[in-house]
Design a protein around this motif. Structure first.
Motif, mmCIF file in Angstrom:
data_model
loop_
_atom_site.group_PDB
_atom_site.id
_atom_site.type_symbol
_atom_site.label_atom_id
_atom_site.label_comp_id
_atom_site.label_asym_id
_atom_site.label_seq_id
_atom_site.Cartn_x
_atom_site.Cartn_y
_atom_site.Cartn_z
ATOM 1 N N GLN A 117 0.822 -1.207 0.000
ATOM 2 C CA GLN A 117 0.000 0.000 0.000
ATOM 3 C C GLN A 117 0.859 1.261 0.000
ATOM 4 O OE1 GLN A 117 -3.579 0.075 -0.199
ATOM 5 N NE2 GLN A 117 -2.954 -1.969 -0.858
ATOM 6 N N ALA A 118 1.964 1.235 0.733
ATOM 7 C CA ALA A 118 2.847 2.407 0.763
ATOM 8 C C ALA A 118 3.459 2.673 -0.605
ATOM 9 C CB ALA A 118 3.940 2.206 1.812
ATOM 10 N N VAL A 119 3.912 1.615 -1.269
ATOM 11 C CA VAL A 119 4.507 1.772 -2.600
ATOM 12 C C VAL A 119 3.459 2.244 -3.596
ATOM 13 C CG1 VAL A 119 5.582 0.528 -4.509
ATOM 14 C CG2 VAL A 119 6.337 0.111 -2.157
ATOM 15 N N ARG A 120 2.259 1.678 -3.531
ATOM 16 C CA ARG A 120 1.177 2.100 -4.420
ATOM 17 C C ARG A 120 0.843 3.572 -4.214
ATOM 18 N NH1 ARG A 120 -2.391 -1.834 -6.692
ATOM 19 N NH2 ARG A 120 -1.667 -3.978 -6.317
ATOM 20 N N ALA A 121 0.966 4.036 -2.968
ATOM 21 C CA ALA A 121 0.649 5.432 -2.663
ATOM 22 C C ALA A 121 1.745 6.395 -3.110
ATOM 23 C CB ALA A 121 0.409 5.594 -1.160
ATOM 24 N N GLY A 122 2.899 5.855 -3.496
ATOM 25 C CA GLY A 122 3.972 6.712 -4.007
ATOM 26 C C GLY A 122 5.142 6.908 -3.062
ATOM 27 N N ALA A 123 5.183 6.172 -1.957
ATOM 28 C CA ALA A 123 6.328 6.258 -1.057
ATOM 29 C C ALA A 123 7.510 5.511 -1.674
ATOM 30 C CB ALA A 123 5.985 5.661 0.306
ATOM 31 N N ARG A 124 8.713 6.013 -1.426
ATOM 32 C CA ARG A 124 9.932 5.382 -1.934
ATOM 33 C C ARG A 124 10.611 4.630 -0.783
ATOM 34 N NH1 ARG A 124 9.717 10.566 -4.323
ATOM 35 N NH2 ARG A 124 10.806 11.417 -2.500
ATOM 36 N N ILE A 125 10.780 3.307 -0.953
ATOM 37 C CA ILE A 125 11.398 2.489 0.085
ATOM 38 C C ILE A 125 12.789 2.080 -0.385
ATOM 39 C CG2 ILE A 125 11.200 0.460 1.551
ATOM 40 C CD1 ILE A 125 8.219 0.461 1.122
ATOM 41 N N HIS A 126 13.793 2.378 0.431
ATOM 42 C CA HIS A 126 15.191 2.079 0.108
ATOM 43 C C HIS A 126 15.658 0.970 1.050
ATOM 44 C CE1 HIS A 126 15.135 5.986 -2.035
ATOM 45 N NE2 HIS A 126 14.450 6.391 -0.981
ATOM 46 N N TYR A 127 15.861 -0.234 0.518
ATOM 47 C CA TYR A 127 16.214 -1.391 1.337
ATOM 48 C C TYR A 127 17.722 -1.515 1.483
ATOM 49 C CZ TYR A 127 11.378 -2.895 1.107
ATOM 50 O OH TYR A 127 10.012 -2.951 1.232
ATOM 51 N N GLY A 128 18.137 -2.284 2.489
ATOM 52 C CA GLY A 128 19.547 -2.500 2.736
ATOM 53 C C GLY A 128 20.269 -1.240 3.156
ATOM 54 N N ARG A 129 19.567 -0.361 3.885
ATOM 55 C CA ARG A 129 20.145 0.912 4.329
ATOM 56 C C ARG A 129 20.045 1.001 5.851
ATOM 57 N NH1 ARG A 129 20.710 0.386 -0.436
ATOM 58 N NH2 ARG A 129 20.688 2.007 -2.056
ATOM 59 N N GLU A 130 21.168 0.871 6.516
ATOM 60 C CA GLU A 130 21.205 0.894 7.973
ATOM 61 C C GLU A 130 21.482 2.295 8.483
ATOM 62 O OE1 GLU A 130 23.637 -1.188 11.690
ATOM 63 O OE2 GLU A 130 24.262 -1.527 9.597
ATOM 64 N N CYS A 131 20.693 2.738 9.436
ATOM 65 C CA CYS A 131 20.879 4.061 10.034
ATOM 66 C C CYS A 131 22.149 4.051 10.889
ATOM 67 C CB CYS A 131 19.670 4.434 10.881
ATOM 68 S SG CYS A 131 19.894 5.931 11.874
ATOM 69 N N VAL A 132 23.112 4.947 10.571
ATOM 70 C CA VAL A 132 24.351 5.033 11.349
ATOM 71 C C VAL A 132 24.599 6.441 11.883
ATOM 72 C CG1 VAL A 132 25.451 3.095 10.177
ATOM 73 C CG2 VAL A 132 25.688 5.405 9.224
ATOM 74 N N GLY A 133 23.682 7.362 11.603
ATOM 75 C CA GLY A 133 23.852 8.720 12.115
ATOM 76 C C GLY A 133 22.582 9.518 11.986
ATOM 77 N N VAL A 134 22.326 10.397 12.967
ATOM 78 C CA VAL A 134 21.112 11.211 12.988
ATOM 79 C C VAL A 134 21.482 12.656 13.274
ATOM 80 C CG1 VAL A 134 18.980 11.697 14.266
ATOM 81 C CG2 VAL A 134 19.559 9.343 13.665
ATOM 82 N N ASP A 135 20.946 13.560 12.486
ATOM 83 C CA ASP A 135 21.049 14.997 12.739
ATOM 84 C C ASP A 135 19.631 15.497 12.983
ATOM 85 O OD1 ASP A 135 21.226 17.766 12.680
ATOM 86 O OD2 ASP A 135 22.594 17.841 10.974
ATOM 87 N N ALA A 136 19.274 15.684 14.264
ATOM 88 C CA ALA A 136 17.899 16.034 14.611
ATOM 89 C C ALA A 136 17.563 17.472 14.290
ATOM 90 C CB ALA A 136 17.661 15.773 16.105
ATOM 91 N N VAL A 137 18.571 18.300 14.047
ATOM 92 C CA VAL A 137 18.334 19.723 13.808
ATOM 93 C C VAL A 137 18.019 19.989 12.348
ATOM 94 C CG1 VAL A 137 19.310 22.042 13.985
ATOM 95 C CG2 VAL A 137 19.817 20.327 15.741
ATOM 96 N N ARG A 138 18.741 19.368 11.425
ATOM 97 C CA ARG A 138 18.562 19.690 10.002
ATOM 98 C C ARG A 138 17.163 19.439 9.467
ATOM 99 N NH1 ARG A 138 21.476 23.002 7.350
ATOM 100 N NH2 ARG A 138 20.771 21.986 5.463
ATOM 101 N N PRO A 139 16.503 18.292 9.639
ATOM 102 C CA PRO A 139 16.985 17.007 10.164
ATOM 103 C C PRO A 139 17.494 16.129 9.021
ATOM 104 C CG PRO A 139 14.643 16.900 9.900
ATOM 105 C CD PRO A 139 15.060 18.257 9.383
ATOM 106 N N ALA A 140 18.332 15.122 9.365
ATOM 107 C CA ALA A 140 18.906 14.256 8.344
ATOM 108 C C ALA A 140 19.311 12.932 8.969
ATOM 109 C CB ALA A 140 20.118 14.929 7.701
ATOM 110 N N VAL A 141 19.426 11.933 8.106
ATOM 111 C CA VAL A 141 19.885 10.611 8.541
ATOM 112 C C VAL A 141 21.027 10.180 7.627
ATOM 113 C CG1 VAL A 141 18.203 9.397 7.085
ATOM 114 C CG2 VAL A 141 19.197 8.238 9.056
ATOM 115 N N THR A 142 22.028 9.565 8.208
ATOM 116 C CA THR A 142 23.110 8.972 7.436
ATOM 117 C C THR A 142 22.912 7.460 7.451
ATOM 118 O OG1 THR A 142 24.650 10.746 8.013
ATOM 119 C CG2 THR A 142 25.606 8.682 7.223
#
Length: 468
Positions: A117-142
């Motif tokens: 349902q998420a993909v049908r709705a137009g969300a982009r899912i990126h697999y094999g991507r582990e979160c290793v950093g968070v910038d809560a101010v920007r905000p951003a994820v590495t």
């Protein structure tokens, strides 16, 4: 008039909650990217799963087409089916109306359906991507891919939907320890799945074998199989633990034949099976608040609870619906407004969800005693029968706790408070009385107390300020 600018959102975690949130956000035209640690074809969860149970509380915030598909893939449960030690079987309905039911659905099925349902709705899912950093101010994820390459991704809001071991929560707690307090507590109980051939059993209820401080449950699936789990205290170290008293295949077989003789012959190779799959320990995670700057936590990342109330996924879907509604409420017309508005959304979300999340953790722990022993106690069942009848006759004056929690949208903390207040009155009226013979008399007295402001003794209740 300036044209509204749509948000862009980055979600860490493409499990059921992250995908449900993506569906809701895409319905508002919000750009959504999800980053998921596992591969697209990887298994969901730890291999110690049990079915998730959706109720009207969690379902109410989902789009109608999604709910329709969930009902098509899940199994409606209207009751508990209790298997007593003496071989007798009794039933306990979940509520007083047709809408008072559970929708039992395997985690993998729920995951696949919501991902689609998420993909049908137009969300982009990126697999094999582990979160290793968070910038809560920007905000951003590495994130880091399987080859070790790191990339940084920014949005207007960063959302951690990455479960009880949330990397997003861990990054916030490490970088801003004075802002976010996180508590993780293990409980004595663990759980493990047991293979059991039970295809000829009643598929309209959750089957439960209460045995004191432990219980077996079997949840029907659409294909008439059952997902069966044992919940029992554990001993041993964190790395090598087992159920108390079950340290060998022979001990497991002896235990199951004694405690569950009515279904033991359906547990093929239960001894070797349980030894091969050691139980998983149950634990809770509490944190407060659920946000930092322009980053928020949703679902188990914010509030992992034990499964004894079956409300974890419902609370998580409520989180998602609340956050989506706030993003729809606070619109922006330019880049200069983004930071201020998204921080406001994060604050409002946290303010709305922390108290209910903490209350559900308490409710879930309290319900262990009901599942493991109380449902087999005649005194407990007499009280529940009284409460049910009281609600049927006076629905405006009394609602059973389970009904408030599962089948209304009253926040969990408010539901708990309401029940404690009404139950204090009922406790006073029930003390020392026969709940079978005097049921109607107690109900009448309760109605007079609540409608007329009387105390359980029949005198006028004290009002604020000492006025009688």
């Amino acid at each position: 008039m300036a044209e509204e600018r749509e948000y862009s959102v980055v979600i860490v975690g493409a499990g059921p909650v992250g995908c449900a949130l993506a569906v809701l956000l895409r319905g508002q035209g919000i750009e959504v990217d999800l980053f998921e640690r596992t591969s697209a074809s990887g298994p969901v969860g730890s291999g110690h799963s049990f079915n998730l149970t959706l109720t009207s509380r969690g379902l109410s915030g989902l789009p109608h087409p999604v709910k329709r598909r969930l009902y098509h893939r899940g199994t409606v449960l209207t009751k508990r089916i209790i298997h007593h030690r003496d071989g007798a079987i009794s039933t306990q309905r979940y509520g007083t109306a047709d809408a008072h039911h559970l929708l039992s659905i395997p985690r993998q099925v729920l995951q696949e359906l919501l991902r689609d349902q998420a993909v049908r709705a137009g969300a982009r899912i990126h697999y094999g991507r582990e979160c290793v950093g968070v910038d809560a101010v920007r905000p951003a994820v590495t994130v880091r891919d399987k080859d070790g390459r790191r990339t940084r991704h920014e949005g207007d809001l960063l959302i951690g939907c990455d479960g009880a071991n949330s990397a997003v929560r861990g990054a916030i707690a490490a970088s801003a320890p004075r802002h976010m307090q996180v508590t993780r507590r293990s409980i004595a109980h663990g759980h493990a799945e047991i293979t059991m051939d039970y295809t000829d059993a009643d598929p309209s209820g959750l089957h439960l074998w209460p045995r004191g401080d432990h219980f077996l449950q079997a949840m029907p699936n659409r294909d008439r199989t059952f997902t069966t789990s044992l919940f029992k205290p554990m001993v041993g170290s964190e790395r090598r633990s087992h159920f108390t008293g079950l340290d060998s295949a022979e001990a497991v077989r002896g235990y199951c034949s004694t405690e569950f003789p009515d279904v033991f012959d359906r547990m093929n190779r239960v001894g070797s099976g349980l030894m091969a799959r050691l139980p998983a320990r149950l634990y809770t995670v509490d944190c407060s608040p659920y946000h930092y700057r322009r980053t928020v936590l949703v679902g188990d990342a914010a509030h992992a609870v034990v499964p004894f109330y079956g409300q974890g996924v419902n609370c998580s879907f409520e989180d998602a619906a609340t956050l989506a509604a706030l993003l729809g409420k606070f619109r922006v017309t330019g880049e200069s407004e983004i930071a201020a508005v998204t921080e406001l959304v994060a604050e409002e979300y946290s303010r709305a969800r922390v108290a209910p999340g903490h209350a559900l953790a308490r409710l879930s722990l309290d319900n262990l005693a009901e599942l493991s022993s109380h449902v087999d106690d005649p005194a407990f069942l007499a009280r529940k029968s009284l409460e049910r009848r009281l609600h049927e006759e006076h629905p405006d004056l009394y609602t059973p706790l389970y009904q408030l929690v599962a089948f209304t949208s009253v926040p969990y903390d408010e539901a708990r408070r309401m029940y404690r207040e009404s139950n204090a009155v009922l406790d006073g009226l029930c003390a020392g009385r026969d709940l079978h013979r005097e049921r109607e008399q107690i109900i009448g007295e309760y109605a007079r107390v609540r409608e007329g402001g009387l105390s359980p003794s029949g005198t006028a209740a004290r009002q604020p300020g000492g006025v009688r």
